[in-house]
Write a protein that holds these residues in place. Sequence first.
Motif, mmCIF file in Angstrom:
data_model
loop_
_atom_site.group_PDB
_atom_site.id
_atom_site.type_symbol
_atom_site.label_atom_id
_atom_site.label_comp_id
_atom_site.label_asym_id
_atom_site.label_seq_id
_atom_site.Cartn_x
_atom_site.Cartn_y
_atom_site.Cartn_z
ATOM 1 N N ARG A 221 0.813 -1.227 0.000
ATOM 2 C CA ARG A 221 0.000 0.000 0.000
ATOM 3 C C ARG A 221 0.844 1.273 0.000
ATOM 4 O O ARG A 221 0.326 2.353 -0.300
ATOM 5 C CB ARG A 221 -0.931 0.013 1.212
ATOM 6 C CG ARG A 221 -0.213 -0.104 2.561
ATOM 7 C CD ARG A 221 -1.200 -0.015 3.702
ATOM 8 N NE ARG A 221 -0.611 -0.431 4.960
ATOM 9 C CZ ARG A 221 -1.148 -0.184 6.140
ATOM 10 N NH1 ARG A 221 -2.283 0.497 6.207
ATOM 11 N NH2 ARG A 221 -0.572 -0.603 7.244
ATOM 12 N N ASN A 222 2.127 1.188 0.342
ATOM 13 C CA ASN A 222 2.980 2.366 0.352
ATOM 14 C C ASN A 222 4.015 2.349 -0.767
ATOM 15 O O ASN A 222 5.030 3.039 -0.689
ATOM 16 C CB ASN A 222 3.667 2.511 1.704
ATOM 17 C CG ASN A 222 2.693 2.810 2.829
ATOM 18 O OD1 ASN A 222 2.526 1.999 3.741
ATOM 19 N ND2 ASN A 222 2.015 3.928 2.767
ATOM 20 N N GLN A 264 -1.157 14.595 9.211
ATOM 21 C CA GLN A 264 -0.887 14.115 7.859
ATOM 22 C C GLN A 264 0.608 13.887 7.645
ATOM 23 O O GLN A 264 1.019 12.912 7.008
ATOM 24 C CB GLN A 264 -1.428 15.118 6.842
ATOM 25 C CG GLN A 264 -2.951 15.176 6.816
ATOM 26 C CD GLN A 264 -3.470 16.368 6.044
ATOM 27 O OE1 GLN A 264 -2.828 17.441 6.004
ATOM 28 N NE2 GLN A 264 -4.641 16.221 5.436
ATOM 29 N N GLU A 267 1.609 10.670 9.332
ATOM 30 C CA GLU A 267 1.177 9.511 8.552
ATOM 31 C C GLU A 267 2.105 9.279 7.357
ATOM 32 O O GLU A 267 2.368 8.138 6.979
ATOM 33 C CB GLU A 267 -0.267 9.713 8.063
ATOM 34 C CG GLU A 267 -1.315 9.623 9.158
ATOM 35 C CD GLU A 267 -1.381 8.230 9.771
ATOM 36 O OE1 GLU A 267 -1.194 7.246 9.029
ATOM 37 O OE2 GLU A 267 -1.605 8.139 10.995
ATOM 38 N N VAL A 268 2.602 10.360 6.775
ATOM 39 C CA VAL A 268 3.548 10.227 5.665
ATOM 40 C C VAL A 268 4.859 9.624 6.164
ATOM 41 O O VAL A 268 5.424 8.706 5.545
ATOM 42 C CB VAL A 268 3.797 11.594 4.997
ATOM 43 C CG1 VAL A 268 4.967 11.508 4.018
ATOM 44 C CG2 VAL A 268 2.545 12.072 4.274
ATOM 45 N N GLY A 271 4.199 5.979 6.878
ATOM 46 C CA GLY A 271 3.950 5.220 5.651
ATOM 47 C C GLY A 271 5.216 4.947 4.853
ATOM 48 O O GLY A 271 5.393 3.849 4.304
ATOM 49 N N ARG A 274 7.021 2.232 6.548
ATOM 50 C CA ARG A 274 6.341 0.950 6.316
ATOM 51 C C ARG A 274 6.726 0.382 4.941
ATOM 52 O O ARG A 274 7.003 -0.811 4.798
ATOM 53 C CB ARG A 274 4.835 1.146 6.413
ATOM 54 C CG ARG A 274 4.023 -0.142 6.461
ATOM 55 C CD ARG A 274 2.534 0.163 6.442
ATOM 56 N NE ARG A 274 2.101 0.889 7.618
ATOM 57 C CZ ARG A 274 1.551 2.102 7.617
ATOM 58 N NH1 ARG A 274 1.376 2.755 6.473
ATOM 59 N NH2 ARG A 274 1.175 2.676 8.730
ATOM 60 N N LEU A 299 1.823 11.023 -3.268
ATOM 61 C CA LEU A 299 0.717 10.976 -2.321
ATOM 62 C C LEU A 299 -0.560 10.567 -3.038
ATOM 63 O O LEU A 299 -0.903 11.121 -4.089
ATOM 64 C CB LEU A 299 0.527 12.342 -1.645
ATOM 65 C CG LEU A 299 1.725 12.863 -0.836
ATOM 66 C CD1 LEU A 299 1.382 14.188 -0.169
ATOM 67 C CD2 LEU A 299 2.190 11.852 0.200
ATOM 68 N N ASP A 300 -1.273 9.578 -2.485
ATOM 69 C CA ASP A 300 -2.508 9.113 -3.113
ATOM 70 C C ASP A 300 -3.682 10.005 -2.735
ATOM 71 O O ASP A 300 -3.506 11.074 -2.130
ATOM 72 C CB ASP A 300 -2.777 7.641 -2.769
ATOM 73 C CG ASP A 300 -3.031 7.408 -1.281
ATOM 74 O OD1 ASP A 300 -3.318 8.382 -0.543
ATOM 75 O OD2 ASP A 300 -2.942 6.243 -0.849
ATOM 76 N N ASP A 302 -5.798 9.829 -0.474
ATOM 77 C CA ASP A 302 -5.938 10.013 0.977
ATOM 78 C C ASP A 302 -4.685 10.602 1.596
ATOM 79 O O ASP A 302 -4.520 10.572 2.825
ATOM 80 C CB ASP A 302 -6.259 8.665 1.644
ATOM 81 C CG ASP A 302 -7.564 8.071 1.141
ATOM 82 O OD1 ASP A 302 -8.528 8.840 0.971
ATOM 83 O OD2 ASP A 302 -7.610 6.845 0.908
ATOM 84 N N GLN A 304 -1.805 9.426 1.535
ATOM 85 C CA GLN A 304 -0.908 8.383 2.021
ATOM 86 C C GLN A 304 0.286 8.278 1.073
ATOM 87 O O GLN A 304 0.134 8.383 -0.140
ATOM 88 C CB GLN A 304 -1.631 7.042 2.113
ATOM 89 C CG GLN A 304 -2.672 6.974 3.218
ATOM 90 C CD GLN A 304 -2.039 7.110 4.589
ATOM 91 O OE1 GLN A 304 -1.127 6.374 4.961
ATOM 92 N NE2 GLN A 304 -2.520 8.082 5.366
ATOM 93 N N ARG A 306 3.340 6.929 -1.260
ATOM 94 C CA ARG A 306 3.676 5.798 -2.120
ATOM 95 C C ARG A 306 5.096 6.019 -2.645
ATOM 96 O O ARG A 306 5.363 7.004 -3.332
ATOM 97 C CB ARG A 306 2.710 5.704 -3.309
ATOM 98 C CG ARG A 306 1.243 5.581 -2.940
ATOM 99 C CD ARG A 306 0.892 4.178 -2.476
ATOM 100 N NE ARG A 306 -0.549 3.981 -2.458
ATOM 101 C CZ ARG A 306 -1.243 3.436 -3.445
ATOM 102 N NH1 ARG A 306 -0.612 3.025 -4.535
ATOM 103 N NH2 ARG A 306 -2.548 3.293 -3.364
#
Length: 459
Positions: A221-222, A264, A267-268, A271, A274, A299-300, A302, A304, A306
């Motif tokens: 997901r990342n 945010q 979370e970045v 992520g 991760r 960033l997607d 949401d 998040q 990638r």
Amino acid sequence: MLMNLQTATPRITGFSVATKTQVPNNGPTIYAFGQCIETITQIGCKDCLNAQYNNMQSCLPNSDGRAFANGCFLRYSTTSFFPHNQILDVTRFSKQAVTSKKGIIIGGVVAGGSLALILIALFSMIRRRKSPKMISIPRGDIPGASKLKGPVAFSYNVLKTATKNFSEENKIGEGGFGVVYKGTLWNGKVVAIKKLASPYSNKVDEEFESEVKLISHVHHRNLVRLLGCCSKGHDRILVYEYMKNNSLDKFLYGDKKYSLNWKQRYEVILGIARGLAYLHEEFHVRIIHRDIKTNNILLDDDLQPRIADFGLARLIPEDKTHLNTKFAGTLGYTSPEYAIHGQLSEKVDVYSYGIVVLEIISGQKCNKLETDGDVAGEYLLQKAWNLYERGMHLELVDNALDPQDYDADEVKKIIEIGLLCTQPSAETRPMMSEIMVMLKKKGLLENMRPTMPIFIETN
């Protein structure tokens, strides 16, 4: 066990199976893993694994063997290499596996319980190895696609139409490995199309093949997912999923500056950690990105993160602590041992991650400070270290962040994590899995104090 894996893997949702077996009479435990890409058909998965099973026989009688194609991966080892809670009993598939004279021979040897006989029987089939088969992948509504082992093979004309003949108006990015265009396929699906640079270099063929093989197996997901590729003449093109929010650097010091709050940003940070932990420690081979930086983090929808651009990724053999290799990366994000000596390990990515963490917290570029009063010639890493030494961590925080929105101790801890990642010695930097634990843990770091980094002039 490998025969059973061939039968079991195509029948399991997700095409991924881990198993183990104990050799009788107190023999060793053998661990094995089979996986196919999710876009492959069940028959294609079975054919691919069968080909790799035959190829793997040249590994015997070594205690560790692996084989992979663009569509599948197969490995056995007497050392555990996956979490035990993922193990599946595949013996119930043994009846289906024994479908040939060869299968019956192997089944009989397994029943006999002798590891030596297993190795001898398998080793005797080395000369009867088969060549890997082309794998047929269902194409659905993708136009211009053809057969390819792994990702979808797009036709050049489809990608040319999708990007309006690779027009300047569709150009959304450019780097050392090529130009990226926004493309819209005939069915309305929006994709990112990367046209590799240096089309007349023989090395491009190697880089293209390496990237396609690697990314087609990586799903997380990342991490940005590779959808397909195209090869026409001297052109080498990759097709990725599209991220409309573009790259992280735009949110930190570009046209979207000030739009990320602390939650945010945290979370970045988490992520990215991760995604790198997956590449370094969880994927079936160790992958080093080599060019982690803010404009390679997309960033997607949401917001998040990638991790993108695996054109610089390399596989590191497990029995090597580092490789000496030609430098490829971005100064300012690159660790001293790699930039100066060419020593490559996963700790190169850890160093780059630490720089990105400091950029996310400060909202400043690693090699350019714009805040009034900064010491002449001082770079972001130097500033962060000097503030840390004086116990003034929070002076590094982006002024755009509301102090009411973040916990001061949490921010201090993450700054210290960033500095731990930039330790001068690669051995003293934490692994990405350890970093994830630190990020999630409440309170300040205990018994872990960073030492002064090495500052490299990037001008």
